[in-house]
Design a protein around this motif. Structure first.
Motif, PDB file in Angstrom:
ATOM      1  N   PRO A 192      19.426  -5.488   8.335  1.00 13.37           N
ATOM      2  CA  PRO A 192      20.427  -4.638   8.971  1.00 13.37           C
ATOM      3  C   PRO A 192      20.390  -4.741  10.492  1.00 13.37           C
ATOM      4  O   PRO A 192      21.395  -4.539  11.158  1.00 13.37           O
ATOM      5  CB  PRO A 192      20.079  -3.228   8.514  1.00 13.37           C
ATOM      6  CG  PRO A 192      18.878  -3.312   7.662  1.00 13.37           C
ATOM      7  CD  PRO A 192      18.481  -4.734   7.530  1.00 13.37           C
ATOM      8  N   GLU A 193      19.216  -5.090  11.067  1.00 19.21           N
ATOM      9  CA  GLU A 193      19.125  -5.225  12.513  1.00 19.21           C
ATOM     10  C   GLU A 193      19.996  -6.379  13.004  1.00 19.21           C
ATOM     11  O   GLU A 193      20.657  -6.284  14.033  1.00 19.21           O
ATOM     12  CB  GLU A 193      17.666  -5.454  12.949  1.00 19.21           C
ATOM     13  CG  GLU A 193      16.762  -4.262  12.701  1.00 19.21           C
ATOM     14  CD  GLU A 193      16.172  -4.238  11.295  1.00 19.21           C
ATOM     15  OE1 GLU A 193      16.239  -5.273  10.603  1.00 19.21           O
ATOM     16  OE2 GLU A 193      15.658  -3.199  10.896  1.00 19.21           O
ATOM     17  N   GLY A 194      19.988  -7.477  12.256  1.00 20.59           N
ATOM     18  CA  GLY A 194      20.818  -8.622  12.629  1.00 20.59           C
ATOM     19  C   GLY A 194      22.294  -8.289  12.578  1.00 20.59           C
ATOM     20  O   GLY A 194      23.071  -8.680  13.455  1.00 20.59           O
ATOM     21  N   ALA A 195      22.683  -7.558  11.551  1.00 17.19           N
ATOM     22  CA  ALA A 195      24.091  -7.162  11.428  1.00 17.19           C
ATOM     23  C   ALA A 195      24.483  -6.229  12.565  1.00 17.19           C
ATOM     24  O   ALA A 195      25.597  -6.322  13.100  1.00 17.19           O
ATOM     25  CB  ALA A 195      24.330  -6.493  10.077  1.00 17.19           C
ATOM     26  N   ALA A 196      23.570  -5.353  12.950  1.00 19.69           N
ATOM     27  CA  ALA A 196      23.864  -4.429  14.048  1.00 19.69           C
ATOM     28  C   ALA A 196      24.026  -5.194  15.354  1.00 19.69           C
ATOM     29  O   ALA A 196      24.910  -4.883  16.160  1.00 19.69           O
ATOM     30  CB  ALA A 196      22.756  -3.388  14.173  1.00 19.69           C
ATOM     31  N   ARG A 197      23.187  -6.207  15.584  1.00 19.40           N
ATOM     32  CA  ARG A 197      23.295  -7.008  16.806  1.00 19.40           C
ATOM     33  C   ARG A 197      24.632  -7.745  16.856  1.00 19.40           C
ATOM     34  O   ARG A 197      25.274  -7.830  17.905  1.00 19.40           O
ATOM     35  CB  ARG A 197      22.153  -8.018  16.881  1.00 19.40           C
ATOM     36  CG  ARG A 197      20.852  -7.404  17.255  1.00 19.40           C
ATOM     37  CD  ARG A 197      19.820  -8.490  17.549  1.00 19.40           C
ATOM     38  NE  ARG A 197      18.507  -7.904  17.496  1.00 19.40           N
ATOM     39  CZ  ARG A 197      17.543  -8.284  16.681  1.00 19.40           C
ATOM     40  NH1 ARG A 197      17.720  -9.294  15.868  1.00 19.40           N
ATOM     41  NH2 ARG A 197      16.371  -7.693  16.699  1.00 19.40           N
ATOM     42  N   ILE A 198      25.043  -8.274  15.728  1.00 18.25           N
ATOM     43  CA  ILE A 198      26.323  -8.987  15.673  1.00 18.25           C
ATOM     44  C   ILE A 198      27.466  -8.031  15.966  1.00 18.25           C
ATOM     45  O   ILE A 198      28.391  -8.347  16.716  1.00 18.25           O
ATOM     46  CB  ILE A 198      26.500  -9.670  14.299  1.00 18.25           C
ATOM     47  CG1 ILE A 198      25.498 -10.813  14.164  1.00 18.25           C
ATOM     48  CG2 ILE A 198      27.926 -10.161  14.115  1.00 18.25           C
ATOM     49  CD1 ILE A 198      25.439 -11.411  12.783  1.00 18.25           C
ATOM     50  N   GLU A 199      27.401  -6.834  15.394  1.00 17.87           N
ATOM     51  CA  GLU A 199      28.473  -5.864  15.619  1.00 17.87           C
ATOM     52  C   GLU A 199      28.504  -5.421  17.078  1.00 17.87           C
ATOM     53  O   GLU A 199      29.574  -5.265  17.669  1.00 17.87           O
ATOM     54  CB  GLU A 199      28.290  -4.649  14.705  1.00 17.87           C
ATOM     55  CG  GLU A 199      29.463  -3.712  14.782  1.00 17.87           C
ATOM     56  CD  GLU A 199      29.570  -2.795  13.588  1.00 17.87           C
ATOM     57  OE1 GLU A 199      30.251  -1.782  13.727  1.00 17.87           O
ATOM     58  OE2 GLU A 199      28.980  -3.087  12.546  1.00 17.87           O
ATOM     59  N   ILE A 200      27.338  -5.223  17.688  1.00 16.44           N
ATOM     60  CA  ILE A 200      27.295  -4.833  19.097  1.00 16.44           C
ATOM     61  C   ILE A 200      27.875  -5.947  19.966  1.00 16.44           C
ATOM     62  O   ILE A 200      28.635  -5.687  20.900  1.00 16.44           O
ATOM     63  CB  ILE A 200      25.850  -4.486  19.519  1.00 16.44           C
ATOM     64  CG1 ILE A 200      25.440  -3.158  18.873  1.00 16.44           C
ATOM     65  CG2 ILE A 200      25.721  -4.393  21.037  1.00 16.44           C
ATOM     66  CD1 ILE A 200      23.989  -2.808  19.051  1.00 16.44           C
ATOM     67  N   ALA A 201      27.528  -7.193  19.667  1.00 10.56           N
ATOM     68  CA  ALA A 201      28.082  -8.312  20.425  1.00 10.56           C
ATOM     69  C   ALA A 201      29.602  -8.368  20.278  1.00 10.56           C
ATOM     70  O   ALA A 201      30.322  -8.630  21.250  1.00 10.56           O
ATOM     71  CB  ALA A 201      27.452  -9.619  19.955  1.00 10.56           C
ATOM     72  N   ASP A 202      30.085  -8.108  19.073  1.00  6.84           N
ATOM     73  CA  ASP A 202      31.532  -8.102  18.842  1.00  6.84           C
ATOM     74  C   ASP A 202      32.205  -6.999  19.650  1.00  6.84           C
ATOM     75  O   ASP A 202      33.264  -7.207  20.257  1.00  6.84           O
ATOM     76  CB  ASP A 202      31.811  -7.930  17.346  1.00  6.84           C
ATOM     77  CG  ASP A 202      33.281  -7.993  17.019  1.00  6.84           C
ATOM     78  OD1 ASP A 202      33.964  -8.896  17.550  1.00  6.84           O
ATOM     79  OD2 ASP A 202      33.758  -7.145  16.233  1.00  6.84           O
ATOM     80  N   LEU A 203      31.594  -5.812  19.666  1.00 13.66           N
ATOM     81  CA  LEU A 203      32.166  -4.706  20.434  1.00 13.66           C
ATOM     82  C   LEU A 203      32.162  -5.007  21.930  1.00 13.66           C
ATOM     83  O   LEU A 203      33.123  -4.691  22.637  1.00 13.66           O
ATOM     84  CB  LEU A 203      31.386  -3.417  20.145  1.00 13.66           C
ATOM     85  CG  LEU A 203      31.566  -2.839  18.747  1.00 13.66           C
ATOM     86  CD1 LEU A 203      30.631  -1.658  18.542  1.00 13.66           C
ATOM     87  CD2 LEU A 203      33.008  -2.421  18.513  1.00 13.66           C
ATOM     88  N   LYS A 204      31.086  -5.634  22.424  1.00 13.97           N
ATOM     89  CA  LYS A 204      31.039  -6.003  23.841  1.00 13.97           C
ATOM     90  C   LYS A 204      32.149  -6.995  24.180  1.00 13.97           C
ATOM     91  O   LYS A 204      32.775  -6.916  25.238  1.00 13.97           O
ATOM     92  CB  LYS A 204      29.675  -6.597  24.185  1.00 13.97           C
ATOM     93  CG  LYS A 204      28.577  -5.558  24.285  1.00 13.97           C
ATOM     94  CD  LYS A 204      27.256  -6.205  24.667  1.00 13.97           C
ATOM     95  CE  LYS A 204      26.149  -5.179  24.767  1.00 13.97           C
ATOM     96  NZ  LYS A 204      24.854  -5.790  25.111  1.00 13.97           N
ATOM     97  N   GLU A 205      32.382  -7.938  23.288  1.00  8.84           N
ATOM     98  CA  GLU A 205      33.452  -8.919  23.506  1.00  8.84           C
ATOM     99  C   GLU A 205      34.815  -8.243  23.540  1.00  8.84           C
ATOM    100  O   GLU A 205      35.675  -8.558  24.375  1.00  8.84           O
ATOM    101  CB  GLU A 205      33.408  -9.982  22.407  1.00  8.84           C
ATOM    102  CG  GLU A 205      34.468 -11.047  22.517  1.00  8.84           C
ATOM    103  CD  GLU A 205      34.298 -11.946  23.724  1.00  8.84           C
ATOM    104  OE1 GLU A 205      35.280 -12.570  24.137  1.00  8.84           O
ATOM    105  OE2 GLU A 205      33.187 -12.002  24.291  1.00  8.84           O
TER     106      GLU A 205
END
Length: 82
Positions: free
Chosen positions: A55-68
């Motif tokens: 779940p940590e990896g998925a959270a990092r991907i989602e945060i990166a998407d939100l930053k973009e």
């Protein structure tokens, strides 16, 4: 028949149709949630590799998407064409 009776009967029929539609939608939503719970229960039985990662990896991907998305919105607000 009086017009008031006809209007009342029509309104009641419309109410019945609306309630039937809402009930059908509610039952569909419950079936959807039930299937999601069944999938989660089945996924708990799988090894971590097949589960889709941590779940940590998925959270990092989602945060990166939100930053973009924020970066793009800021560029639009500043009038910069992407």
């Amino acid at each position: 028949m009086e017009p008031v009776t006809i209007i009342a009967a029509t309104a009641f029929a419309g109410l019945l149709v609306t309630v039937a539609g809402l009930l059908r939608g509610w039952q569909g939503w419950l079936r959807l949630k039930e299937s999601e719970l069944e999938r989660r229960a089945a996924a708990k039985d799988l090894p971590k590799e097949l589960e889709g990662g941590s779940p940590e990896g998925a959270a990092r991907i989602e945060i990166a998407d939100l930053k973009e998305r924020i970066r793009k919105l800021e560029a639009i607000a500043n009038g910069v064409e992407l």
